[in-house]
Design an enzyme around this catalytic site. Structure first.
Site, PDB file in Angstrom:
ATOM      1  N   CYS A 190       0.833  -1.101  -0.089  1.00  0.00           N
ATOM      2  CA  CYS A 190      -0.158   0.137  -0.029  1.00  0.00           C
ATOM      3  C   CYS A 190       0.864   1.132   0.008  1.00  0.00           C
ATOM      4  O   CYS A 190       0.152   2.266  -0.247  1.00  0.00           O
ATOM      5  CB  CYS A 190      -0.824   0.146   1.187  1.00  0.00           C
ATOM      6  SG  CYS A 190      -1.908  -1.413   1.417  1.00  0.00           S
ATOM      7  N   HIS A 234      -3.784   6.667   2.309  1.00  0.00           N
ATOM      8  CA  HIS A 234      -4.191   5.199   2.007  1.00  0.00           C
ATOM      9  C   HIS A 234      -5.387   4.936   2.594  1.00  0.00           C
ATOM     10  O   HIS A 234      -5.639   5.517   3.755  1.00  0.00           O
ATOM     11  CB  HIS A 234      -3.074   4.337   2.409  1.00  0.00           C
ATOM     12  CG  HIS A 234      -3.592   2.740   2.123  1.00  0.00           C
ATOM     13  ND1 HIS A 234      -3.843   2.595   0.817  1.00  0.00           N
ATOM     14  CD2 HIS A 234      -3.705   1.842   2.822  1.00  0.00           C
ATOM     15  CE1 HIS A 234      -4.187   1.311   0.812  1.00  0.00           C
ATOM     16  NE2 HIS A 234      -4.205   0.917   2.049  1.00  0.00           N
ATOM     17  N   ASN A 280     -10.457  -0.856  -0.397  1.00  0.00           N
ATOM     18  CA  ASN A 280      -8.872  -0.689  -0.516  1.00  0.00           C
ATOM     19  C   ASN A 280      -8.277  -1.098  -1.802  1.00  0.00           C
ATOM     20  O   ASN A 280      -8.183  -2.455  -2.121  1.00  0.00           O
ATOM     21  CB  ASN A 280      -8.248  -1.555   0.592  1.00  0.00           C
ATOM     22  CG  ASN A 280      -6.916  -1.725   0.830  1.00  0.00           C
ATOM     23  OD1 ASN A 280      -5.991  -0.902   0.180  1.00  0.00           O
ATOM     24  ND2 ASN A 280      -6.374  -2.115   2.002  1.00  0.00           N
TER      25      ASN A 280
HETATM   26  O1  UT7 Z   1      -4.162  -1.815   3.221  1.00  0.00           O
HETATM   27  C1  UT7 Z   1      -3.249  -2.314   4.107  1.00  0.00           C
HETATM   28  C2  UT7 Z   1      -3.592  -2.385   5.529  1.00  0.00           C
HETATM   29  N1  UT7 Z   1      -4.693  -3.027   6.026  1.00  0.00           N
HETATM   30  C3  UT7 Z   1      -5.385  -2.475   7.023  1.00  0.00           C
HETATM   31  O2  UT7 Z   1      -5.114  -1.484   7.437  1.00  0.00           O
HETATM   32  C4  UT7 Z   1      -6.709  -3.243   7.343  1.00  0.00           C
HETATM   33  C5  UT7 Z   1      -6.627  -2.816   8.947  1.00  0.00           C
HETATM   34  N2  UT7 Z   1      -7.727  -3.868   9.689  1.00  0.00           N
HETATM   35  C6  UT7 Z   1      -9.167  -3.226   9.390  1.00  0.00           C
HETATM   36  O3  UT7 Z   1      -9.555  -2.663   8.802  1.00  0.00           O
HETATM   37  C7  UT7 Z   1     -10.127  -4.116  10.465  1.00  0.00           C
HETATM   38  O4  UT7 Z   1      -9.324  -4.966  11.334  1.00  0.00           O
HETATM   39  C8  UT7 Z   1     -11.102  -5.121   9.682  1.00  0.00           C
HETATM   40  C9  UT7 Z   1     -11.881  -4.268   8.948  1.00  0.00           C
HETATM   41  C10 UT7 Z   1     -10.142  -6.163   8.857  1.00  0.00           C
HETATM   42  C11 UT7 Z   1     -11.695  -6.141  10.771  1.00  0.00           C
HETATM   43  O5  UT7 Z   1     -12.602  -5.112  11.582  1.00  0.00           O
HETATM   44  P1  UT7 Z   1     -12.793  -5.201  12.914  1.00  0.00           P
HETATM   45  O6  UT7 Z   1     -13.521  -4.334  13.636  1.00  0.00           O
HETATM   46  O7  UT7 Z   1     -11.419  -5.052  13.699  1.00  0.00           O
HETATM   47  O8  UT7 Z   1     -13.144  -6.707  13.237  1.00  0.00           O
HETATM   48  P2  UT7 Z   1     -12.710  -7.975  13.886  1.00  0.00           P
HETATM   49  O9  UT7 Z   1     -11.617  -8.631  13.071  1.00  0.00           O
HETATM   50  O10 UT7 Z   1     -12.174  -7.409  15.431  1.00  0.00           O
HETATM   51  O11 UT7 Z   1     -13.773  -8.775  13.909  1.00  0.00           O
HETATM   52  C12 UT7 Z   1     -14.840  -8.434  14.881  1.00  0.00           C
HETATM   53  C13 UT7 Z   1     -16.025  -9.578  14.410  1.00  0.00           C
HETATM   54  C14 UT7 Z   1     -15.565 -10.998  14.289  1.00  0.00           C
HETATM   55  O12 UT7 Z   1     -16.854 -11.597  14.845  1.00  0.00           O
HETATM   56  P3  UT7 Z   1     -16.593 -12.372  16.358  1.00  0.00           P
HETATM   57  O13 UT7 Z   1     -15.416 -13.168  16.397  1.00  0.00           O
HETATM   58  O14 UT7 Z   1     -16.654 -11.174  17.283  1.00  0.00           O
HETATM   59  O15 UT7 Z   1     -17.851 -13.044  16.601  1.00  0.00           O
HETATM   60  C15 UT7 Z   1     -15.531 -11.301  12.892  1.00  0.00           C
HETATM   61  O16 UT7 Z   1     -15.434 -12.465  12.600  1.00  0.00           O
HETATM   62  O17 UT7 Z   1     -16.700  -9.277  13.312  1.00  0.00           O
HETATM   63  C16 UT7 Z   1     -16.530 -10.312  12.264  1.00  0.00           C
HETATM   64  N3  UT7 Z   1     -16.380 -10.079  11.080  1.00  0.00           N
HETATM   65  C17 UT7 Z   1     -17.212  -9.890   9.998  1.00  0.00           C
HETATM   66  N4  UT7 Z   1     -18.806  -9.896  10.374  1.00  0.00           N
HETATM   67  C18 UT7 Z   1     -19.463  -9.562   9.208  1.00  0.00           C
HETATM   68  C19 UT7 Z   1     -15.252  -9.952  10.277  1.00  0.00           C
HETATM   69  N5  UT7 Z   1     -15.483  -9.618   9.012  1.00  0.00           N
HETATM   70  C20 UT7 Z   1     -16.828  -9.544   8.902  1.00  0.00           C
HETATM   71  C21 UT7 Z   1     -17.566  -9.231   7.758  1.00  0.00           C
HETATM   72  N6  UT7 Z   1     -19.047  -9.095   8.001  1.00  0.00           N
HETATM   73  N7  UT7 Z   1     -17.302  -8.974   6.668  1.00  0.00           N
END
Ligand code: UT7
Length: 325
Positions: free
Chosen positions: A112, A252, A282
């Site tokens: 990125c 980004h 992204n």
């Molecule tokens: O470009 C390169 C750099 N990349 C980044 O900077 C990305 C950085 N990370 C993020 O943007 C976020 O961490 C994500 C968008 C990937 C995830 O969001 P989050 O708020 O950190 O969610 P999480 O991983 O803590 O997951 C929370 C819950 C989980 O369920 P449980 O375990 O609490 O039951 C996930 O399984 O959300 C669930 N989850 C989803 N639910 C519905 C994860 N993806 C999804 C989804 N739809 N697509």
């Protein structure tokens, strides 16, 4: 001689994938994706469309905008981690498609942050007096590496290309300063395990899903906020500027919540961040030049304005550039 970004171009594939389309593919919801990421739509390339196709289309726009032809280009730099082939470089394919002279053309891999790494190189080439017109492109098609059954990653990425002409100009500031960094100890937080020399592509690797993009989103999120905010602060301090001097921040765009947290830490309102994550998701190395193109088109960046571009991503890599237009 100063390096100035004199024109931009943008190209995305035609097909649009809305959050509601993803609802039919994995266990997710439009609401979750909007609330947790800020994304609504993304563009996805069909089979047969590759990075050099978008890169060339964006490059043609940028050349038109600069009022120069492909013949005038002295070097072609393409920031990408999803080129047409593992090798040779997509930049060579772009050189051929544009009908440019047989000039230096190479890819650089900084995920990125690739566009900012490229901007730093292009500026140094120009300041050395070696080149007058450099075509710098950021392009990625990470949708081609996604596991479309994995809701943790498949909702987050889109395809696109952003191109810029970096030109030697006397007077004006142009690219003022850039800070770049990398930390390979966390490489496996965001990577594609198979397809390189560590795990070559094989039936077993594909069976195990190792050809797909893997990301530990939660850990990347924390580091992204801290490092992006700190890098902007360091850049402004080194340049003797304050946040008040900055007209617009071109970040980004991996998650709107990351950007809100960064804005809060550096004391710049979100109204001064240029945001288009809702349209494209992204797009990795393409995000910054695509956002730059739209910011200029929307009149958010005029002559004399100061912009900060900032990124964080795979590698891990990060960077920030201060540019006067
Ligand atoms: O470009 C390169 C750099 N990349 C980044 O900077 C990305 C950085 N990370 C993020 O943007 C976020 O961490 C994500 C968008 C990937 C995830 O969001 P989050 O708020 O950190 O969610 P999480 O991983 O803590 O997951 C929370 C819950 C989980 O369920 P449980 O375990 O609490 O039951 C996930 O399984 O959300 C669930 N989850 C989803 N639910 C519905 C994860 N993806 C999804 C989804 N739809 N697509």
């Amino acid at each position: 001689m100063r390096a100035q970004i004199v024109s931009t171009g943008l190209a995305v594939p035609e097909r649009v994938l809305h959050n509601t389309d993803l609802e039919k593919m994995v266990d997710t919801s439009d609401q979750w994706i909007r609330d947790r990421t800020g994304m609504v739509e993304r563009h996805v390339a069909d089979n047969g469309v590759a990075a050099s196709d978008l890169a060339t289309a964006a490059a043609r726009q940028a050349l038109d905008g600069a009022g120069i032809s492909a013949e005038d280009v002295d070097a072609i730099l393409v920031a990408t981690i999803s080129g047409d082939y593992p090798w040779p470089a997509t930049a060579c394919l772009v050189q051929h498609k544009l009908g440019a002279k047989p000039v230096m053309a190479y890819d650089l891999s900084a995920a990125c942050t690739g566009y900012l790494y490229g901007l730093s190189q292009a500026s140094a080439f120009i300041e050395s007096g070696k080149f007058k017109n450099i075509l710098l492109i950021g392009v990625d098609m990470l949708t081609k590496t996604l596991d479309w059954t994995d809701r943790n990653t498949c909702v987050l990425f889109g395809d696109g290309a952003g191109a810029t002409v970096i030109q030697a100009r006397e007077g004006g500031e142009g690219v003022i300063d850039t800070i770049l960094g990398a930390d390979g100890s966390s490489a496996e937080l965001l990577y594609q395990p198979a397809g390189g020399s560590r795990i070559p592509i094989s039936a077993e690797a594909v069976e195990a899903g190792k050809h797909h993009l893997f990301m530990n989103g939660r850990e990347i999120f924390k580091q992204a906020v801290r490092v992006m905010a700190q890098t902007i602060a360091d850049l402004l301090q080194r340049s003797g500027k304050t946040a008040d001097d900055v007209t617009v921040v071109i970040p980004h765009q991996a998650n709107i919540r990351i950007l809100e947290a960064v804005a809060d830490r550096i004391g710049v309102g979100m109204d001064r961040f240029f945001i288009n994550i809702h349209k494209y998701g992204n797009t990795s190395a393409a995000t910054i030049p695509m956002a730059l193109h739209e910011a200029r088109q929307e009149g958010r960046l005029k002559t004399g304005d100061l912009a900060v571009m900032v990124s964080f991503g795979g590698g891990l890599t990060w960077g920030a550039s201060l540019v006067q237009f």
